[in-house]
Design a protein around this motif. Structure first.
Motif: not given
Ligand SMILES: [Zn+2]
Length: 213
Positions: A56-59, A123, A128-129
């Motif tokens: 997932d490209q989010h925290r 990660a 960040q991810t």
């Protein structure tokens, strides 16, 4: 806190030393929490995932605390922690049919931290991810899952486990900018007794973590 500059420092550290130091990225200069020692999947002999993992490209926005509901071992060694990680992975892959361990990280009764699902440590160190987990229905793309070895329905965890849980949560909150108030237990989201008495101690955990940040 200077988030942008902290990210810059992190990226620099990764570029300079990431490959040589394995996964041990340097702590950013502005960080107040010491990096916790977490044994990577490679260190404890994890199997590769049986299929593709989703990054997932989010925290993540929270941490969810679990107990394994397995035996309360009196073997507090790192070797036992590594075996526990292998047992959980086998259970999740062969028993549940999952691609990998469901949780992102594991904490042993001796206070040894290990990576769970492959890629979770990388990660975390980059902040960040997140690797999508399989530990709490409805929260797997939002929450970092930490499995604590043992069953805590009637018994309190050992001090070593508690201390490493505090250190892990503080470091994870720092890396992902998660407020300490956003530490929950599994039963807050799913119909389960997990994590037992550890759930009653979440206010204490949040306070301890806040004190480290
Ligand atoms: Zn749970």
């Amino acid at each position: 806190m200077a988030r942008l500059s902290r990210r810059g420092v992190l990226r620099g550290a990764v570029l300079l030393g990431g490959a040589a130091a394995g996964l041990a990225a340097s702590s950013p200069a502005s960080a107040s929490v010491e990096q916790v020692s977490i044994a990577s999947c490679g260190a404890w002999g994890a199997r590769p995932p049986s299929g593709a993992l989703t990054i997932d490209q989010h925290r993540p926005n929270k941490i969810i605390v679990h107990h394994t509901a397995l035996a309360n071992s009196t073997d507090y060694s790192q070797a036992h922690a590594f075996q526990n990680s292998r047992d959980i992975q086998d259970l999740h892959m062969d028993g549940n049919g999952w691609v990998d361990s469901g949780q992102h990280f594991t904490n042993s009764r001796g206070g040894w931290l290990t990576e769970g699902r492959n890629g979770s440590l990388y990660a975390l160190l980059h902040g960040q991810t997140m690797v999508q987990g399989a530990h709490c229905v409805g929260q797997n793309d939002q929450a970092i899952g930490i499995e604590n070895e043992g069953t805590y329905l009637t018994e309190q965890p050992p001090a070593a486990l508690w201390n490493s849980l505090v250190a892990f949560c503080a470091f994870t909150c720092q890396q992902y900018a998660i407020p300490p108030t956003e530490i929950y237990g599994h039963k807050d989201f799913n119909n389960t007794q997990c994590p037992g008495l550890l759930h009653d101690r979440l206010p204490e955990l949040r306070t301890a973590v806040a004190g480290r940040l």
